[in-house]
Every structure is written in C-alpha cells, then in structure tokens.
Design a protein around this motif. Structure first.
Motif, PDB file in Angstrom:
ATOM      1  N   GLY A   7       0.803  -1.206   0.000  1.00 14.54           N
ATOM      2  CA  GLY A   7       0.000   0.000   0.000  1.00 14.54           C
ATOM      3  C   GLY A   7       0.842   1.265   0.000  1.00 14.54           C
ATOM      4  N   THR A   8       0.163   2.395   0.161  1.00 15.09           N
ATOM      5  CA  THR A   8       0.867   3.673   0.208  1.00 15.09           C
ATOM      6  C   THR A   8       1.776   3.771   1.423  1.00 15.09           C
ATOM      7  OG1 THR A   8      -0.973   4.743  -0.938  1.00 15.09           O
ATOM      8  CG2 THR A   8       0.564   6.173   0.240  1.00 15.09           C
ATOM      9  N   SER A   9       1.286   3.307   2.563  1.00 15.12           N
ATOM     10  CA  SER A   9       2.050   3.426   3.805  1.00 15.12           C
ATOM     11  C   SER A   9       2.230   2.103   4.527  1.00 15.12           C
ATOM     12  CB  SER A   9       1.369   4.436   4.737  1.00 15.12           C
ATOM     13  OG  SER A   9       0.041   4.022   5.027  1.00 15.12           O
ATOM     14  N   GLY A  30       5.645   1.276   3.016  1.00 12.86           N
ATOM     15  CA  GLY A  30       4.763   1.346   1.873  1.00 12.86           C
ATOM     16  C   GLY A  30       5.426   2.017   0.690  1.00 12.86           C
ATOM     17  N   MET A  31       4.603   2.334  -0.324  1.00 10.48           N
ATOM     18  CA  MET A  31       5.126   2.919  -1.551  1.00 10.48           C
ATOM     19  C   MET A  31       5.925   4.189  -1.275  1.00 10.48           C
ATOM     20  SD  MET A  31       3.040   4.584  -4.747  1.00 10.48           S
ATOM     21  CE  MET A  31       2.597   6.001  -3.715  1.00 10.48           C
ATOM     22  N   VAL A  41     -10.996   5.253 -10.150  1.00 10.99           N
ATOM     23  CA  VAL A  41      -9.912   4.274 -10.182  1.00 10.99           C
ATOM     24  C   VAL A  41      -9.831   3.559  -8.840  1.00 10.99           C
ATOM     25  CG1 VAL A  41      -8.497   5.465 -11.908  1.00 10.99           C
ATOM     26  CG2 VAL A  41      -8.217   6.037  -9.491  1.00 10.99           C
ATOM     27  N   MET A  42      -9.322   2.341  -8.892  1.00 10.33           N
ATOM     28  CA  MET A  42      -8.985   1.615  -7.662  1.00 10.33           C
ATOM     29  C   MET A  42      -7.710   0.830  -7.896  1.00 10.33           C
ATOM     30  SD  MET A  42     -11.382  -1.794  -7.352  1.00 10.33           S
ATOM     31  CE  MET A  42     -12.943  -0.967  -7.218  1.00 10.33           C
ATOM     32  N   ARG A  43      -6.961   0.646  -6.832  1.00 10.30           N
ATOM     33  CA  ARG A  43      -5.728  -0.137  -6.927  1.00 10.30           C
ATOM     34  C   ARG A  43      -5.524  -0.850  -5.594  1.00 10.30           C
ATOM     35  NH1 ARG A  43      -1.923  -0.442 -10.533  1.00 10.30           N
ATOM     36  NH2 ARG A  43      -2.472   1.494 -11.617  1.00 10.30           N
ATOM     37  N   GLY A  44      -5.598  -2.150  -5.621  1.00 10.01           N
ATOM     38  CA  GLY A  44      -5.498  -2.974  -4.420  1.00 10.01           C
ATOM     39  C   GLY A  44      -6.833  -3.596  -4.077  1.00 10.01           C
ATOM     40  N   GLU A  45      -7.901  -2.792  -4.138  1.00  8.43           N
ATOM     41  CA  GLU A  45      -9.229  -3.319  -3.810  1.00  8.43           C
ATOM     42  C   GLU A  45      -9.674  -4.396  -4.793  1.00  8.43           C
ATOM     43  OE1 GLU A  45      -9.113   0.947  -2.266  1.00  8.43           O
ATOM     44  OE2 GLU A  45      -8.628  -0.044  -4.166  1.00  8.43           O
TER      45      GLU A  45
END
Length: 310
Positions: free
Chosen positions: A17-19, A41-42, A126-130
């Motif tokens: 994820g991001t964090s 995370g990222m 948009v979605m990313r991960g879900e």
C-alpha cells in the motif's frame, strides 16, 4: 509414527500500500508459512528502493531463492515500482491476473497486478489494491448482483454481478471527515473526543437522517458546532454525529446507484467494520462481512494459481 513433511514454499504474496507493506510466504497447499508486516509502503520504498525493501523481507523469512512473487496495491501505481496500469470496467475479476506486469531487469519472476478504471466522462474512477480483495471475496459472494462496500479513507462501493465489476464509486468520507474535524470551526466541538463506537445514539441518528435526506448534509454538519454551543452536545457525541453524517451520506449515495434490495457485502477489517455494520443497521440494512486481510490473500492466491498453475 510418521510425520507430515514440511509444506513446500510455492510463491510469495505481497500487498503493497501507500504506507503499509504485507508479505506472506505461501506453500503449495495454500498454507501460510511466514508473514511480514511493516510501514515500508510505496512512499518509503520509492526512496529506499522497492527491490531492496522486498529483498530484506524475503531474507528475514529465509525464503528460497527464485520463488515467484505476486504483488498488488500501490507498488503498481505511476509513482510506484513499475506502473501496472488498469483494466477498464466492466471487467471480469478472472481477467485480472493475466494483465499483471512483470518487473524488468531482475532474475526473479515478480509481477504486479493491475488496478481497475472506470472511464465514464461524468463518473471517472480508479482503484488499486481493492480489485485483489474483490477477486478473493468473489468465491464467498457467489453469482448474482451485489453491492460491495470497502470502507477506508477513500471508500469504494462496487457494483458486482456474476464475477464482473460493472462499475464502482469512490467516496472520500474518511479524508473529508479528517479535514472537517481538524480544519473547520467544528474542531472546537470535537477537540477532546476519544474514539467513538457504532452503538452511540448520536452516530446512529445522524446516519438515519442522512440516508433519509442527504440534501441536508451541510446543514447537519453545522449542527455539530451549534449543538456543542447551545444544546449540550458532548465532544464524543459531536464527533459521533459528524461521523454518522459523513458515513450516512456515503451510504445514501451508494444506494442510489443500485436497485432496491441488492445484497450488500462489507469487505473490511478492524474497528471500521463494526462502525459500518452499525451504520448500515441504522439505515435499516444488513450486510454479509468478509475479512479484508483474508480477502486480499485469497485474491493473490487466485492470481498465483492463474499465473503459475499452483
């Protein structure tokens, strides 16, 4: 007396994820042999190096060299390791693994799953991960139409039918709540409030009001301030009213996009799940609950089976 041999490691699954960073070493029989979690995370990995972060965790669990690695989440964003792009909706969940992007320039087979994009001019999203959670949850949901709620800072409500994502909507509920609570006049009303629970009457009443009349949202938000000044609204109840107003507004918006009576599923982990369960109950709705941590792992497992025939 005989003993079962140790399960053989088959692949590594990563939710990046991001964090946050989560990694599982998975055996051929699907069991979890090792797990790692960190705050790399990222955002952190973009500075220190994605391969370096991954390699350190693989070393920590003594993962055999050469295992394939399947990654989902923000590592595939434009600012991430390698951009994995998006599949356009309507999109079959079963098509996600084949669109995975391989990391170039490394010996190991490391692939990142794509996100999903809704390219409607009026409702781009948009979605990313879900999408990987949805892939993992699909087996529990079965066929037919479902409205899938995935709470978070940016909640996703997904219109799923027969294993296909017909469309989805992102609601900035968590981010807006934080912005209003800390950067507006309402901050004085809730400054001393601690955590809230879904069984708080102020929370449930606010949800009900918003689902019944979402057009009054900005008025109801201001009642948090006015209630603390002249109606004895405590900081906890003020925070609960704001939270209920924001989540109720989200629910009202999501319900407007589907046919009445569409089954609802919550894909969520932790305390946020209880809050949304209570919010839906206050709106006169019930939902099946799927653990988000398990769903993402099952989604990565489905992707690994499709890519490497495990």
């Amino acid at each position: 007396m005989t003993t079962e041999p140790n399960p053989e490691p088959a692949y590594v699954a990563v939710d990046w994820g991001t964090s946050s960073f989560r990694l599982w070493l998975i055996a051929r029989d699907g069991s979890v042999l090792a797990e790692r979690r960190s705050g790399e995370g990222m955002t952190t990995a973009a500075r220190t190096g994605f391969m370096e972060v991954l390699a350190s965790h693989l070393s920590a669990i003594a993962a055999p060299e050469g295992l394939p690695v399947l990654v989902c989440g923000m590592a595939g964003a434009k600012q991430g390791w390698v951009e994995a792009g998006y599949l356009d909706t309507p999109a079959a969940l079963a098509d996600i693994p084949a669109a995975a992007v391989r990391i170039p320039g490394v010996d190991a087979d490391i692939r990142i799953l794509p996100g999903l994009a809704q390219r409607d001019a009026m409702t781009p999203d948009v979605m990313r991960g879900e999408e990987t959670q949805l892939l993992g949850a699909a087996g529990e949901l079965g066929d037919g139409a479902h409205l899938v709620c995935m709470p978070g800072t940016h909640s996703k409500w997904v219109r799923l039918s027969g294993g296909k994502v017909e469309g989805f909507s992102t609601f900035m509920t968590g981010e807006l709540f934080e912005a209003i609570a800390t950067n507006t006049t309402l901050s004085h009303a809730i400054a001393e409030a601690g955590p809230i629970s879904g069984d708080n009457p102020a929370f449930r009443a606010a949800v009900s009001r918003m689902v019944a009349n979402p057009a009054l949202a900005t008025n109801q938000i201001f009642t948090v301030r006015a209630g603390s000044l002249i109606a004895g609204l405590s900081p906890v109840d003020a925070k609960a009213r704001l939270s209920g107003t924001m989540i109720g507004l989200e629910i009202a918006g999501a319900l407007s996009l589907v046919a009445e009576g569409t089954p609802i599923a919550l894909v969520v982990s932790g305390g946020l799940g209880e809050l949304y369960k209570e919010a839906l109950a206050a709106a006169g709705l019930s939902a099946s609950v799927i653990d988000a941590d398990i769903a993402v792992r099952h989604g990565l497992a489905a992707g690994a089976r499709a890519l490497w025939s495990f």
